[in-house]
Design a protein around this motif. Structure first.
Motif, short mmCIF file in Angstrom:
data_model
loop_
_atom_site.label_atom_id
_atom_site.label_comp_id
_atom_site.label_asym_id
_atom_site.label_seq_id
_atom_site.Cartn_x
_atom_site.Cartn_y
_atom_site.Cartn_z
N ARG A 1 0.80 -1.14 -0.08
CA ARG A 1 -0.09 -0.21 0.10
C ARG A 1 0.92 1.28 0.05
O ARG A 1 1.90 1.46 0.82
N GLU A 2 0.61 2.22 -1.13
CA GLU A 2 0.95 3.71 -0.80
C GLU A 2 0.35 4.47 0.15
O GLU A 2 -0.62 4.14 0.76
N ALA A 3 1.21 5.70 0.27
CA ALA A 3 0.57 6.48 1.40
C ALA A 3 -1.01 7.00 0.99
O ALA A 3 -1.67 7.19 1.97
N VAL B 1 -12.36 12.02 9.47
CA VAL B 1 -11.39 12.82 8.74
C VAL B 1 -11.67 12.85 7.24
O VAL B 1 -11.71 11.71 6.84
N ASP B 2 -11.35 13.62 6.61
CA ASP B 2 -11.37 13.74 5.17
C ASP B 2 -10.05 13.44 4.74
O ASP B 2 -9.17 13.39 5.35
N GLU B 3 -10.01 12.71 3.35
CA GLU B 3 -9.06 12.14 2.92
C GLU B 3 -7.87 13.09 2.77
O GLU B 3 -6.82 12.72 2.76
N GLU B 4 -8.10 14.12 2.32
CA GLU B 4 -6.89 15.19 2.19
C GLU B 4 -6.19 15.42 3.39
O GLU B 4 -4.83 15.26 3.54
N ARG B 5 -6.97 15.69 4.41
CA ARG B 5 -6.06 15.81 5.91
C ARG B 5 -5.37 14.30 6.16
O ARG B 5 -4.41 14.31 6.80
N ALA B 6 -6.12 13.19 5.98
CA ALA B 6 -5.75 11.83 6.50
C ALA B 6 -4.30 11.61 5.55
O ALA B 6 -3.36 11.23 6.21
N GLY B 7 -4.41 12.45 4.22
CA GLY B 7 -3.21 12.11 3.49
C GLY B 7 -1.96 12.82 4.03
O GLY B 7 -0.62 12.17 3.97
N ALA B 8 -2.31 14.11 4.32
CA ALA B 8 -1.04 14.83 5.04
C ALA B 8 -0.52 14.42 6.20
O ALA B 8 0.69 14.31 6.47
N ASP B 9 -1.38 13.83 7.14
CA ASP B 9 -0.86 13.23 8.34
C ASP B 9 -0.38 11.91 8.10
O ASP B 9 0.89 11.55 8.96
N VAL B 10 -0.62 10.96 7.29
CA VAL B 10 0.02 9.92 6.97
C VAL B 10 1.22 9.85 6.36
O VAL B 10 2.27 9.27 6.73
N LEU B 11 1.43 11.15 5.53
CA LEU B 11 2.68 11.25 4.94
C LEU B 11 3.63 11.59 5.87
O LEU B 11 4.84 11.39 6.03
N GLU B 12 3.32 12.61 7.00
CA GLU B 12 4.10 12.98 7.96
C GLU B 12 4.37 12.00 9.05
O GLU B 12 5.52 11.89 9.41
N PHE B 13 3.59 11.04 9.21
CA PHE B 13 3.81 10.13 10.26
C PHE B 13 4.67 9.05 9.59
O PHE B 13 5.67 8.60 10.21
N LEU B 14 4.50 8.91 8.31
CA LEU B 14 5.59 7.73 7.41
C LEU B 14 6.93 8.40 7.62
O LEU B 14 7.97 7.73 7.75
N GLY B 15 7.03 9.83 7.37
CA GLY B 15 8.50 10.19 7.23
C GLY B 15 8.88 10.16 8.84
O GLY B 15 10.20 9.69 8.89
N THR B 16 8.12 10.42 9.80
CA THR B 16 8.63 10.29 11.30
C THR B 16 9.03 8.52 11.44
O THR B 16 10.43 8.58 12.05
N LEU B 17 8.46 7.76 11.01
CA LEU B 17 9.01 6.21 11.08
C LEU B 17 10.05 6.08 10.37
O LEU B 17 10.86 5.29 10.98
N LEU B 18 10.25 6.56 9.06
CA LEU B 18 11.32 6.62 8.39
C LEU B 18 12.59 6.93 8.93
O LEU B 18 13.56 6.41 9.17
#
Lengths: 105, 22
Positions: A59-61, A74-91
């Motif tokens: 699965r991609e972000a 949550v709307d998909e746009e906000r979820a997308g931004a939060d998911v990206l930031e969280f994945l960056g933190t995990l990385l």
């Protein structure tokens, strides 16, 4: 890996990390001195745990954000931004790694 | 919203907490 690359690459949990679900939240423990930071343990809140659970190397972000927006208010746009930031933190913490591009083909 | 299934749960941004073991 910048945010555009993070968005386009499927990620999976690092083999150097053991994840255990405790009371609905993930406890992430680095067990080998690979990329993960050995002097730390990590915990994710409920949403973070859902995201971590969805990291299957396929699965991609954007797909993860869609699934999060279906499960949570949550709307998909906000979820997308939060998911990206969280994945960056995990990385950055070395807890996830880019999946083998051959996976899922 | 056109979505199927049950009620959606309350949302809060994903957080990763870090605890140093020293």
């Amino acid at each position: 890996m910048n945010s555009a690359e993070t968005a386009a690459r499927a990620l999976c949990p690092s083999p150097d990390v053991v994840a255990r679900r405790v009371a609905g939240e993930y406890l992430l423990v680095p067990v080998r001195s690979g990329a993960a930071q050995m002097d730390y343990i990590f915990t994710a809140n409920e949403i973070g745990s859902v995201i971590f659970q969805l990291l299957d190397g396929r699965r991609e972000a954007s797909e993860i954000a869609r699934l999060v927006s279906q499960q949570f208010e949550v709307d998909e746009e906000r979820a997308g931004a939060d998911v990206l930031e969280f994945l960056g933190t995990l990385l950055d913490a070395g807890l996830v790694t880019p999946a083998d591009p051959a996976v899922g083909r | 919203h056109g979505r199927t299934g049950g009620r959606r749960r309350a949302y809060e941004p994903p957080i990763l907490r870090r605890v140093r073991l020293v």
